[in-house]
Design an enzyme around this catalytic site. Structure first.
Site, PDB file in Angstrom:
ATOM      1  N   ASN A  12     -31.679   4.313 -23.981  1.00  0.00           N
ATOM      2  CA  ASN A  12     -30.214   3.818 -23.578  1.00  0.00           C
ATOM      3  C   ASN A  12     -30.400   2.583 -23.737  1.00  0.00           C
ATOM      4  O   ASN A  12     -30.617   1.611 -23.051  1.00  0.00           O
ATOM      5  CB  ASN A  12     -29.983   4.498 -22.399  1.00  0.00           C
ATOM      6  N   TRP A  13     -29.559   1.961 -25.014  1.00  0.00           N
ATOM      7  CA  TRP A  13     -29.491   0.447 -25.198  1.00  0.00           C
ATOM      8  C   TRP A  13     -28.504  -0.090 -24.570  1.00  0.00           C
ATOM      9  O   TRP A  13     -28.385  -1.449 -24.352  1.00  0.00           O
ATOM     10  CB  TRP A  13     -29.389   0.313 -26.865  1.00  0.00           C
ATOM     11  N   LYS A  14     -27.849   0.745 -23.938  1.00  0.00           N
ATOM     12  CA  LYS A  14     -26.694   0.155 -23.038  1.00  0.00           C
ATOM     13  C   LYS A  14     -25.709  -0.971 -23.861  1.00  0.00           C
ATOM     14  O   LYS A  14     -25.624  -0.764 -25.039  1.00  0.00           O
ATOM     15  CB  LYS A  14     -27.133  -0.568 -21.763  1.00  0.00           C
ATOM     16  N   HIS A 100     -23.927   8.638 -16.675  1.00  0.00           N
ATOM     17  CA  HIS A 100     -24.641   7.515 -16.319  1.00  0.00           C
ATOM     18  C   HIS A 100     -24.193   6.732 -15.106  1.00  0.00           C
ATOM     19  O   HIS A 100     -23.022   6.799 -14.900  1.00  0.00           O
ATOM     20  CB  HIS A 100     -25.048   6.706 -17.635  1.00  0.00           C
ATOM     21  N   GLU A 102     -24.005   3.943 -14.316  1.00  0.00           N
ATOM     22  CA  GLU A 102     -23.519   2.561 -14.725  1.00  0.00           C
ATOM     23  C   GLU A 102     -21.905   2.973 -14.981  1.00  0.00           C
ATOM     24  O   GLU A 102     -20.803   2.082 -14.657  1.00  0.00           O
ATOM     25  CB  GLU A 102     -23.945   1.926 -15.849  1.00  0.00           C
ATOM     26  N   GLU A 170     -32.155   9.983 -12.560  1.00  0.00           N
ATOM     27  CA  GLU A 170     -32.064   8.644 -12.387  1.00  0.00           C
ATOM     28  C   GLU A 170     -31.939   8.167 -11.079  1.00  0.00           C
ATOM     29  O   GLU A 170     -30.456   7.898 -10.708  1.00  0.00           O
ATOM     30  CB  GLU A 170     -31.326   7.978 -13.800  1.00  0.00           C
ATOM     31  N   GLY A 176     -33.370  -0.623 -13.670  1.00  0.00           N
ATOM     32  CA  GLY A 176     -33.352  -2.089 -14.136  1.00  0.00           C
ATOM     33  C   GLY A 176     -34.171  -2.767 -12.880  1.00  0.00           C
ATOM     34  O   GLY A 176     -33.903  -3.982 -12.914  1.00  0.00           O
ATOM     35  N   SER A 216     -36.539   2.438 -14.857  1.00  0.00           N
ATOM     36  CA  SER A 216     -37.749   1.597 -14.810  1.00  0.00           C
ATOM     37  C   SER A 216     -39.021   2.131 -15.382  1.00  0.00           C
ATOM     38  O   SER A 216     -40.099   1.905 -14.838  1.00  0.00           O
ATOM     39  CB  SER A 216     -38.034   0.863 -13.267  1.00  0.00           C
ATOM     40  N   GLY A 238     -34.129  -0.690 -20.494  1.00  0.00           N
ATOM     41  CA  GLY A 238     -34.789  -2.078 -20.698  1.00  0.00           C
ATOM     42  C   GLY A 238     -35.917  -1.953 -21.737  1.00  0.00           C
ATOM     43  O   GLY A 238     -35.903  -2.636 -22.931  1.00  0.00           O
TER      44      GLY A 238
HETATM   45  P1  PGA Z   1     -33.937   0.934 -17.133  1.00  0.00           P
HETATM   46  O1  PGA Z   1     -32.710   2.064 -17.311  1.00  0.00           O
HETATM   47  O2  PGA Z   1     -35.078   1.892 -17.870  1.00  0.00           O
HETATM   48  O3  PGA Z   1     -33.737  -0.375 -17.573  1.00  0.00           O
HETATM   49  O4  PGA Z   1     -34.343   0.959 -15.707  1.00  0.00           O
HETATM   50  C1  PGA Z   1     -32.796   3.242 -17.191  1.00  0.00           C
HETATM   51  C2  PGA Z   1     -31.380   3.942 -17.644  1.00  0.00           C
HETATM   52  O5  PGA Z   1     -30.255   3.173 -16.928  1.00  0.00           O
HETATM   53  O6  PGA Z   1     -31.061   4.825 -18.310  1.00  0.00           O
END
Ligand code: PGA
Length: 254
Positions: A12-14, A100, A102, A170, A176, A216, A238
């Site tokens: 997931n490149w966000k 997600h 976010e 998640e 993150g 993470s 990330g």
């Molecule tokens: P992260 O993000 O690996 O940077 O913790 C995971 C995600 O939000 O899907």
């Protein structure tokens, strides 16, 4: 019934990636999977909307699948700035991340809205990667299982199959932050999710459906997390932005 689920490693490149670095990263991963000849995992990358078509062209003929990070719940219409699942399908996507944390936090998406998006993804013939997970406050209050069960019940519409759905657990506090739950905690939540799916979909379908862990995931913890019985891959943020790290995580899942 003994089922082997092929691991899925999803990046997931966000909101990261311009054409130069995004195309270079996708190209590097395409080269590695081609050289691997017969990898024991599936790879999915979910770039920002702006790069999807170009990365789709760059990945043509590659085993790497392409996904969106969100979609609108309806197919067309007056929704400025939104993208429908049909548009993602038209751009070469096979998957869409939905719900997600976010999106839930930044855009106040509710389980009901997420459920409508999952339905839209299915209608477009795509696979929904549905994200669920508790916040730190909910975990501290001992509500993890209840929150995960409620999100699963309310944001996954009826009709889920192993072909049209992937679930990503998640924990919000692990995203993150460099922190993860213990493997025992991850295992317990995944077992709970699998058990709830079995009640809704039947044992066989639930046994085939892939459950990813996200939050993470890094090269140094991936092997331990991916070795858990009910963990069938990872949703990586990330670390998916570096070819070496993402590839190392994928190799850990095999
Ligand atoms: P992260 O993000 O690996 O940077 O913790 C995971 C995600 O939000 O899907």
């Amino acid at each position: 019934m003994i089922v082997t689920r092929r691991p899925l490693i999803a990046g997931n490149w966000k909101m990261n990636g311009l054409s130069g670095d995004g195309l270079a990263l996708a190209g590097e991963l395409a080269r590695r999977i081609e050289d691997a000849a017969d990898p024991a995992f599936d790879l999915l990358i979910c770039p920002p909307f702006t790069l999807i078509s170009r990365i789709g062209e760059a990945l043509a003929g590659s085993a790497i699948a392409l996904g969106g990070q969100d979609c609108h719940a309806v197919e067309t219409g007056a929704h400025t700035g939104d993208i429908s699942a049909a548009m993602l399908a038209d751009s070469g996507c096979t998957h869409v991340i939905v719900g997600h944390s976010e999106r839930r936090a930044d855009h106040a998406e509710t389980d009901t809205q997420v459920s409508a998006k999952v339905a839209a993804v299915r209608s477009a013939g795509l696979v929904a990667v549905l994200c669920i997970g508790e916040t730190e406050a909910q975990r501290d209050a001992g509500e993890t299982n209840a929150v995960v069960a409620r999100q699963l019940a309310d944001s996954l519409p009826d009709g889920a199959t192993a072909m049209n759905t992937v679930i990503a657990y998640e924990p919000v506090w692990a995203i993150g932050t460099g922190r993860t739950p213990s493997v025992a905690e991850v295992e317990a939540v995944h077992a709970l999710i699998r058990g709830d799916l079995a009640k809704r979909l039947g044992d066989d379908e639930a046994a085939r459906l892939r459950l990813l862990y996200g939050g993470s995931v890094k090269p140094d913890n991936a092997r331990e997390l991916m070795s858990l019985a009910d963990v069938d891959g990872a949703l990586v943020g990330g670390a998916s932005l570096k070819a070496d790290d993402f590839w190392s995580i994928a190799q850990s899942s095999a």
